[in-house]
Design a protein around this motif. Structure first.
Motif, PDB file in Angstrom:
ATOM      1  N   VAL A 178       2.704  -2.289  -3.568  1.00  0.00           N
ATOM      2  CA  VAL A 178       3.123  -3.541  -4.198  1.00  0.00           C
ATOM      3  C   VAL A 178       3.154  -3.416  -5.719  1.00  0.00           C
ATOM      4  O   VAL A 178       4.050  -3.950  -6.385  1.00  0.00           O
ATOM      5  CB  VAL A 178       2.188  -4.693  -3.771  1.00  0.00           C
ATOM      6  N   THR A 179       2.176  -2.699  -6.278  1.00  0.00           N
ATOM      7  CA  THR A 179       2.098  -2.553  -7.733  1.00  0.00           C
ATOM      8  C   THR A 179       2.885  -1.342  -8.242  1.00  0.00           C
ATOM      9  O   THR A 179       2.935  -1.106  -9.446  1.00  0.00           O
ATOM     10  CB  THR A 179       0.633  -2.406  -8.175  1.00  0.00           C
ATOM     11  N   ILE A 180       3.469  -0.583  -7.319  1.00  0.00           N
ATOM     12  CA  ILE A 180       4.181   0.667  -7.657  1.00  0.00           C
ATOM     13  C   ILE A 180       3.279   1.569  -8.495  1.00  0.00           C
ATOM     14  O   ILE A 180       3.666   2.146  -9.519  1.00  0.00           O
ATOM     15  CB  ILE A 180       5.506   0.388  -8.419  1.00  0.00           C
ATOM     16  N   ASP A 181       2.028   1.673  -8.076  1.00  0.00           N
ATOM     17  CA  ASP A 181       1.045   2.480  -8.796  1.00  0.00           C
ATOM     18  C   ASP A 181       0.364   3.434  -7.820  1.00  0.00           C
ATOM     19  O   ASP A 181      -0.621   3.077  -7.173  1.00  0.00           O
ATOM     20  CB  ASP A 181       0.005   1.570  -9.459  1.00  0.00           C
ATOM     21  N   PRO A 182       0.881   4.670  -7.699  1.00  0.00           N
ATOM     22  CA  PRO A 182       0.312   5.617  -6.725  1.00  0.00           C
ATOM     23  C   PRO A 182      -1.129   6.010  -7.015  1.00  0.00           C
ATOM     24  O   PRO A 182      -1.838   6.458  -6.120  1.00  0.00           O
ATOM     25  CB  PRO A 182       1.242   6.827  -6.839  1.00  0.00           C
ATOM     26  N   SER A 183      -1.587   5.812  -8.250  1.00  0.00           N
ATOM     27  CA  SER A 183      -2.967   6.167  -8.582  1.00  0.00           C
ATOM     28  C   SER A 183      -3.977   5.312  -7.831  1.00  0.00           C
ATOM     29  O   SER A 183      -5.152   5.662  -7.717  1.00  0.00           O
ATOM     30  CB  SER A 183      -3.208   6.044 -10.087  1.00  0.00           C
ATOM     31  N   LYS A 184      -3.515   4.161  -7.324  1.00  0.00           N
ATOM     32  CA  LYS A 184      -4.413   3.277  -6.570  1.00  0.00           C
ATOM     33  C   LYS A 184      -4.556   3.713  -5.117  1.00  0.00           C
ATOM     34  O   LYS A 184      -5.436   3.223  -4.409  1.00  0.00           O
ATOM     35  CB  LYS A 184      -3.910   1.837  -6.640  1.00  0.00           C
ATOM     36  N   ALA A 185      -3.682   4.603  -4.658  1.00  0.00           N
ATOM     37  CA  ALA A 185      -3.752   5.091  -3.276  1.00  0.00           C
ATOM     38  C   ALA A 185      -4.687   6.283  -3.215  1.00  0.00           C
ATOM     39  O   ALA A 185      -4.267   7.432  -3.130  1.00  0.00           O
ATOM     40  CB  ALA A 185      -2.355   5.469  -2.782  1.00  0.00           C
ATOM     41  N   THR A 186      -5.972   5.996  -3.268  1.00  0.00           N
ATOM     42  CA  THR A 186      -6.973   7.064  -3.332  1.00  0.00           C
ATOM     43  C   THR A 186      -7.700   7.283  -2.011  1.00  0.00           C
ATOM     44  O   THR A 186      -8.768   7.884  -1.983  1.00  0.00           O
ATOM     45  CB  THR A 186      -7.994   6.756  -4.440  1.00  0.00           C
ATOM     46  N   GLY A 187      -7.140   6.774  -0.924  1.00  0.00           N
ATOM     47  CA  GLY A 187      -7.712   7.035   0.394  1.00  0.00           C
ATOM     48  C   GLY A 187      -9.079   6.406   0.595  1.00  0.00           C
ATOM     49  O   GLY A 187      -9.437   5.412  -0.040  1.00  0.00           O
ATOM     50  N   LEU A 188      -9.868   7.016   1.483  1.00  0.00           N
ATOM     51  CA  LEU A 188     -11.168   6.466   1.855  1.00  0.00           C
ATOM     52  C   LEU A 188     -12.118   6.409   0.667  1.00  0.00           C
ATOM     53  O   LEU A 188     -12.843   5.427   0.489  1.00  0.00           O
ATOM     54  CB  LEU A 188     -11.777   7.311   2.979  1.00  0.00           C
ATOM     55  N   ASP A 189     -12.122   7.442  -0.155  1.00  0.00           N
ATOM     56  CA  ASP A 189     -13.018   7.481  -1.310  1.00  0.00           C
ATOM     57  C   ASP A 189     -12.753   6.291  -2.234  1.00  0.00           C
ATOM     58  O   ASP A 189     -13.676   5.551  -2.597  1.00  0.00           O
ATOM     59  CB  ASP A 189     -12.824   8.793  -2.078  1.00  0.00           C
ATOM     60  N   GLY A 190     -11.489   6.086  -2.596  1.00  0.00           N
ATOM     61  CA  GLY A 190     -11.150   4.979  -3.473  1.00  0.00           C
ATOM     62  C   GLY A 190     -11.414   3.637  -2.826  1.00  0.00           C
ATOM     63  O   GLY A 190     -11.833   2.682  -3.491  1.00  0.00           O
TER      64      GLY A 190
END
Length: 268
Positions: free
Chosen positions: A218-230
């Motif tokens: 939604v935010t077009i920010d792949p850095s937020k897709a950090t998987g389980l850790d994030g």
């Protein structure tokens, strides 16, 4: 004819004693990884750091311990065997109709692919390498968002992961996991409690992971897709976040202990 031969071969493999033992080993090492992930999550919740709260972090901890390289090879063998086991079970899946049969197959094959993927990661660590699951996931999301329709695909992926999480929560709350094991009369209550707490905790972790993917899309920010850790570390930012993360971490440890029990009690 070919399908009959494949089914016969799969049935023979499923009844193989050595294969069954290795599949049970897979449940045990999966439990070990969840215990380590839960411990890392609790460490983060208490402000003591702890590293990556995911499979990579757990495998990294194993690699850093004395004799860890040997244990990593045990993890590789166990998870690879369990992954193949799930593929075989999927091939033999039955259902009241074609649709339900293929739905069952897809679920089992999905588990198999997931176990094999973790086994591949463990193999990297066993060979002296390392990976960062959060960075890999962000890189995957970045590439996906750069393609036409990538935002939609990432949203669907996130919703799918969240859906699996809800399935885990319901399976734990309704105690449906008891269909997978033979509940012993002696410690049965303990195993069931571990299963209920563990499945719900893992489900919550997966729901939050799915939400992280949707947020990245939604935010077009792949850095937020950090998987389980994030996803687990994102819980800290919530009101009473450290307490929530501590509870989820303890739940993941409970799930790991349940997996140890399942290694012995699984209906194969």
């Amino acid at each position: 004819m070919a399908n009959r031969v494949a089914t016969s071969a799969a049935r023979g493999a499923k009844n193989n004693r050595v294969f069954q033992v290795l599949a049970r080993l897979g449940y045990a090492v999966n439990g070990l990884l969840h215990i380590l992930i839960g411990a890392i999550a609790i460490s983060v919740a208490t402000g003591a750091g702890g590293g990556e709260a995911d499979q990579s972090g757990a495998l990294g901890q194993l690699a850093a311990t004395p004799g860890g390289r040997i244990l990593l090879w045990v993890v590789v063998v166990g998870l690879a065997a369990l992954g193949v086991w799930q593929l075989v079970v999927g091939l033999l899946a039955r259902g009241s109709d074609t649709k339900s049969r293929w739905a069952h197959r897809a679920a089992e094959w999905g588990k198999g692919v997931a176990y094999l993927a973790i086994a591949a990661t463990a193999l990297t660590f066993a060979n002296g390498g390392s990976t960062n699951a959060a960075q890999s996931t962000s890189g995957f999301a970045s590439g996906l968002l750069a393609t036409p329709g990538g935002v939609v695909i990432l949203v669907v992926l996130g919703l799918g992961i969240a859906g699996i999480g809800l399935y885990f929560v319901l399976k734990g709350a309704r105690k449906k996991f008891t269909d997978d094991i033979t509940v012993p009369p002696t410690v049965g209550r303990v195993v069931v409690v571990l299963g209920v707490v563990g499945y719900i905790a893992k489900g919550i972790a997966l729901v939050v992971t799915g939400a992280v993917f949707v947020t990245a899309a939604v935010t077009i920010d792949p850095s937020k897709a950090t998987g389980l850790d994030g996803a687990l570390k994102a819980l800290v930012a919530l009101p009473y976040g450290p307490v929530i993360l501590w509870v989820v971490g303890a739940g993941l440890i409970a799930y790991g202990l349940y997996c140890f029990a399942r290694a012995r009690l699984a209906r194969l």
